[in-house]
Enzyme design. Structure first.
Site, PDB file in Angstrom:
ATOM      1  N   GLY A  90       0.826  -1.204   0.000  1.00  0.00           N
ATOM      2  CA  GLY A  90       0.000   0.000   0.000  1.00  0.00           C
ATOM      3  C   GLY A  90       0.855   1.246   0.000  1.00  0.00           C
ATOM      4  O   GLY A  90       2.008   1.239  -0.457  1.00  0.00           O
ATOM      5  N   CYS A 147       1.786   0.667  -8.492  1.00  0.00           N
ATOM      6  CA  CYS A 147       2.938   1.261  -7.807  1.00  0.00           C
ATOM      7  C   CYS A 147       4.149   1.396  -8.713  1.00  0.00           C
ATOM      8  O   CYS A 147       4.994   2.261  -8.515  1.00  0.00           O
ATOM      9  CB  CYS A 147       3.294   0.433  -6.571  1.00  0.00           C
ATOM     10  N   LYS A 169       3.051   6.124   3.404  1.00  0.00           N
ATOM     11  CA  LYS A 169       2.665   6.706   4.681  1.00  0.00           C
ATOM     12  C   LYS A 169       2.113   5.650   5.629  1.00  0.00           C
ATOM     13  O   LYS A 169       2.552   5.528   6.781  1.00  0.00           O
ATOM     14  CB  LYS A 169       1.627   7.810   4.464  1.00  0.00           C
ATOM     15  N   GLY A 193       2.409   2.367   5.228  1.00  0.00           N
ATOM     16  CA  GLY A 193       3.418   1.322   5.389  1.00  0.00           C
ATOM     17  C   GLY A 193       4.444   1.666   6.447  1.00  0.00           C
ATOM     18  O   GLY A 193       4.895   0.799   7.200  1.00  0.00           O
ATOM     19  N   GLU A 206       5.678  -3.472   0.695  1.00  0.00           N
ATOM     20  CA  GLU A 206       5.740  -3.118  -0.723  1.00  0.00           C
ATOM     21  C   GLU A 206       4.937  -1.844  -0.866  1.00  0.00           C
ATOM     22  O   GLU A 206       3.710  -1.858  -0.767  1.00  0.00           O
ATOM     23  CB  GLU A 206       5.174  -4.254  -1.579  1.00  0.00           C
TER      24      GLU A 206
END
Length: 484
Positions: free
Chosen positions: A230, A286, A233, A235, A252
């Protein structure tokens, strides 16, 4: 597939409502239709799920490795038998196109096939000892129970990327999908492994809201690993919380990938690759290319061709096979993109292409005259928005590419492959691809980011390492002599 049957919690091998009493509607982002509704999980449900996984893992330990392999392979067979239904829910729940669904399902099948080899790869070692008559044995054993938190963009794959290897390595799993993708990233996976034949309770799926459970999913004493995919911030917070509670975080996170085009590149091919790298699944990946860096000698030629290519991309109903760009997942994402575009223009960026934003439908926007320090060049653009930045020399390209707190993926286009490789070595990312797209993921190749793009590596032998631990058992065949 009856989606209402997947609108439940999957805990201890049973499909049931959550205990919180609160409801989470699962909404189609294109037309606002309610697909189904969940009674969300409470903290007590989280505890039930982890307890079930812990107990079932002890049963899983007793299953013959070859039988474990067969069970995981059964999951692939189930997916193949229900591929059209899975495609349908990816379209309905995520706003993904048919092309995106086929891409994601293919990734999932390959990931499970790789994970199915894990039960037969739990190898140990026998090492010599400094002591006479002693043998050192190293046993590869499952970590225990793994908590998986997955995102909304490629939830079927990004959940399975941790779930399947964790199960293959012998662990119990509790999966918490994103609230915008509870079926594709959660209960669908529970159904697949239920049908495949895993022991009841080995895999649990809890659909809930952070407002309801707080930090309970991460802080629970049972899981030894928390695998999160995700935003950077969130993570960062989860990683700190996991370490604080002596759990290993696998993270990740976000990206700000640079797509570098050198003057000797095949421009027409680079245009195609850069378009795919930015606009696949509305840019909600991502690894998507946020910044296209073009050498000045070919800049105008590239820009003209790229504008022409982007103008052909169709935005609309994701169920239409002709649609390339469907809706972004929720209103918050669309609003964030609107603000980033406005900020970029305010700071001097010029829209080469400026699409309309209507609700969750975000048409492509291409910004030029972008400076590396602008907000649009520094933040992750999680949608169909991209920046084009010129550069003079390859050293400048490397400097611009590295001018970000992220380090996930990237691409370099050049006719001199070894020159591309040498540049790739100098770009601070976990992954980078020469004459290819920024979006790459293969089941046996190490996947992960540098800097604020994550911690740890997944896929193949790296997933096997992450989801297991090495236990040292020594055997003394004689008797040691002690100094006192």
């Amino acid at each position: 597939m009856d989606y209402s049957k997947l609108g439940k919690q999957f805990i201890g091998g049973e499909w049931r409502d959550g205990k919180s009493g609160k409801t989470l509607p699962d909404i189609n982002p294109y037309n606002d239709e309610v697909i189904t509704a969940f009674q969300i999980a409470s903290v007590a449900d989280i505890d039930d799920a982890y307890q079930a996984a812990y107990k079932a893992k002890l049963e899983w330990d007793k299953v013959n490795p070859y039988n474990k392999r067969d069970i995981l392979e059964n999951a692939v067979k189930y997916i193949e038998a229900h591929e059209e239904e899975i495609t349908s829910i990816i379209i309905q729940e995520l706003g993904g196109t048919r092309l995106k669904a086929a891409f994601e399902i293919g990734l999932v099948k390959n990931m499970i096939k790789e994970a199915a080899t894990f039960p037969l790869r739990m190898e140990g070692k026998i090492l010599p000892s400094t002591e006479d008559g002693k043998e050192n044995r190293l046993y590869r054993i499952p970590a225990g129970v793994v908590g998986v938190i997955s995102p909304f963009n490629f939830p079927f794959f990004l959940s399975m990327k941790s779930v399947a290897p964790a199960l293959g390595a012998g662990n119990g799993v509790v999966l918490k999908p994103h609230e915008d993708s509870p079926i594709t990233g959660g209960t669908l996976i529970g159904k697949i492994f239920e049908e495949a034949g895993v022991p009841k309770g080995l895999l649990n799926v809890v659909v809930t809201d952070i407002k309801e459970i707080g930090d309970a999913f991460v802080e629970h004493p049972i899981p030894r690993i928390i695998s999160f995919t995700g935003s950077t911030k969130v993570g960062s917070y989860i990683g700190q919380l996991a370490v604080k509670n002596f759990k290993k975080p696998l993270l990740e996170l976000g990206g700000n990938s640079a797509f570098i085009i050198l003057e000797d590149a095949d421009i027409d091919y680079a245009v195609q690759a850069a378009t795919f790298s930015r606009f696949t699944h509305q840019g909600q990946i991502c690894m998507s290319a946020n910044r296209i860096l073009v050498q000045k000698t070919i800049y105008q030629d590239f820009v003209d061709k790229y504008r022409e290519k982007v103008s052909t991309l169709t935005t609309g109903d994701p169920s239409d096979p002709q649609t390339i760009i469907g809706p972004v997942i929720n209103n918050r994402q669309a609003e964030t993109l609107q603000k980033l575009i406005e900020k970029g223009i305010e700071q001097g960026a010029v829209p080469l292409v400026q699409g309309k934003i209507t609700g969750r439908m975000v048409e492509p926007t291409v910004l030029v005259n972008v400076k590396p320090d602008m907000v649009v060049a520094q933040e992750e653009l999680f949608g169909p928005v991209v920046c084009i930045i010129p550069f003079e020399t390859e050293e400048e390209a490397i400097e611009i590419a590295n001018d970000t707190r992220f380090g996930l993926s990237g691409a370099i286009h050049t006719s001199n492959l070894e020159r591309g490789v040498e540049i790739a070595k100098k770009v601070h990312t976990g992954m980078i691809h020469v004459n290819d797209v920024t979006i790459n993921d293969e089941p046996i190749v190490a996947f992960g980011g540098e800097k604020q793009s994550g911690l740890g590596r997944l896929n193949g032998e790296w997933s096997l390492d992450e989801f297991t631990t090495m236990k040292w058992i020594s055997v003394n065949y004689g008797q040691r002599k002690f100094p006192y």
